[in-house]
Scaffold this active site. Structure first.
Site, PDB file in Angstrom:
ATOM      1  N   GLY A  84     -30.671  20.438  17.753  1.00 55.87           N
ATOM      2  CA  GLY A  84     -30.556  20.862  19.147  1.00 55.87           C
ATOM      3  C   GLY A  84     -31.553  21.958  19.465  1.00 55.87           C
ATOM      4  CB  ILE A  85     -34.246  22.477  21.532  1.00 52.83           C
ATOM      5  CG1 ILE A  85     -34.148  21.421  22.638  1.00 52.83           C
ATOM      6  CG2 ILE A  85     -34.891  21.909  20.282  1.00 52.83           C
ATOM      7  CD1 ILE A  85     -35.499  21.006  23.213  1.00 52.83           C
ATOM      8  CG  MET A 142     -25.462  33.492  32.799  1.00 46.84           C
ATOM      9  SD  MET A 142     -25.181  35.005  33.748  1.00 46.84           S
ATOM     10  CE  MET A 142     -26.677  35.059  34.715  1.00 46.84           C
ATOM     11  N   GLY A 143     -27.822  30.215  32.718  1.00 44.04           N
ATOM     12  CA  GLY A 143     -29.106  30.013  32.032  1.00 44.04           C
ATOM     13  C   GLY A 143     -29.145  28.740  31.207  1.00 44.04           C
ATOM     14  CE1 TYR A 147     -27.968  24.163  22.983  1.00 44.36           C
ATOM     15  CE2 TYR A 147     -25.916  25.087  23.797  1.00 44.36           C
ATOM     16  CZ  TYR A 147     -26.737  24.740  22.743  1.00 44.36           C
ATOM     17  OH  TYR A 147     -26.313  24.963  21.450  1.00 44.36           O
ATOM     18  N   PRO A 177     -19.231  25.014  17.947  1.00 47.23           N
ATOM     19  CG  PRO A 177     -21.015  24.927  16.473  1.00 47.23           C
ATOM     20  CD  PRO A 177     -20.413  24.206  17.637  1.00 47.23           C
ATOM     21  N   GLY A 178     -19.137  28.582  18.398  1.00 44.62           N
ATOM     22  CA  GLY A 178     -19.488  29.660  19.310  1.00 44.62           C
ATOM     23  C   GLY A 178     -20.846  30.212  18.917  1.00 44.62           C
ATOM     24  CE1 TYR A 179     -22.198  32.292  23.195  1.00 44.22           C
ATOM     25  CE2 TYR A 179     -24.472  32.924  22.781  1.00 44.22           C
ATOM     26  CZ  TYR A 179     -23.497  32.447  23.628  1.00 44.22           C
ATOM     27  OH  TYR A 179     -23.825  32.119  24.924  1.00 44.22           O
TER      28      TYR A 179
END
Ligand code: CAA
Length: 240
Positions: A84-85, A142-143, A147, A177-179
């Site tokens: 993933g990107i 946001m942003g 994705y 997953p989270g961060y």
């Protein structure tokens, strides 16, 4: 006979931990990568895991790549759609290229890769398709309209595939997953990242191994009754 597992984006970040975890669990592992030759060769030298280079966002590349993997290791039993990107930017500034790059690599790849292995899995009566989603496909971010859209779609894709595969011994699941402490997350501006960590009840970023352990479990025979599910691993940042 050892089962064969393919991990896309399997030489770096979360994918690296998944490849190593599956190898430690006795699988013959193929790690795909796209850009970073140096990292892939280093990973291969350190782990002994075979690496294969192709673009998972291109169907013809996936067909040729899977044929090469199967010739080298045997039929694919476990597919981990991990590659993933990100192209983080607010929608009002996003270009069509930034939109398409993320959709192609993160979403088109699910169809391309899974399409290349699913018939064999059906014929042999066993398969595991594990797709790495994201907290941001569940809650939005946001942003990340590109994705979040792609990661949200992993869940619908997986629920449909789970129904198709159930009678053939194939399970399909998402891990969201989270961060996690990877290069992707470290690329988030430092001030923003600090804010994000402040939103995680466990009080830290996750570790790649914490995702890999769940992949190894979902790939196992013991997880045969788990299908169509989304396993959220995010330190409590978003509870579904
Ligand atoms: N959580 C909390 N606040 C956030 C935030 C987040 N995830 N993202 C942005 N903000 C805040 C910023 O701190 C800033 O707040 P202040 O005005 O109070 O300083 C505000 O939103 C605007 O942000 P910027 O000044 O950075 O505005 P920009 O237009 O230059 O950039 C952005 C906007 C593209 C959203 C940028 O802030 C950014 O990249 N944010 C991180 C987005 C993110 O979380 N991406 C996840 C990457 S990791 C990943 O994708 C893996 C995974 O699956 C989890």
């Amino acid at each position: 006979m050892a089962r064969v597992a393919v991990v896309t984006g399997g030489s770096r970040g979360i994918g690296e931990a998944i490849s190593k975890g599956l190898k430690a669990a006795g699988y013959k592992v193929a790690a795909t990568y796209h850009g970073n030759d140096e990292a892939a060769q280093k990973f291969k030298a350190e782990t002994g895991i075979e690496v294969f280079k192709w673009d998972v966002g291109k169907y013809e590349d996936c067909k040729a790549g899977i044929a090469t993997v199967e010739a080298a290791l045997g039929p694919v039993d476990v597919l981990v759609n991990n590659a993933g990107i990100t192209r983080d930017v607010m929608l009002h500034k996003m270009t069509p290229e930034q939109w398409h790059a993320v959709i192609q690599t993160n979403l088109d790849s699910l169809f391309f890769m899974t399409r290349c292995v699913i018939e064999g899995m059906r014929n042999r009566g066993f398969g595991r398709v594990i797709t790495i989603g994201s907290i941001n496909g569940q809650k939005g971010q946001m942003g990340q309209t590109n994705y979040s859209a792609a990661k949200s779609a992993t869940i619908g894709f997986t629920k449909a595939l789970a129904q198709e595969g159930a009678s053939k011994g194939i399970t399909a699941n998402v891990i969201a997953p989270g961060y996690i402490a990877t290069d992707m997350v470290r690329a988030v501006p430092e001030n923003v990242l600090q804010k994000i960590v402040g939103q995680i009840p466990v009080g830290r970023l996750g570790e790649s191994d914490e995702i890999a352990r769940a992949v190894v479990f979902l790939a196992s025979d013991q997880a045969g009754f788990i299908t169509g599910s989304t396993l959220t691993i995010n330190g409590g940042q978003y509870m579904t």
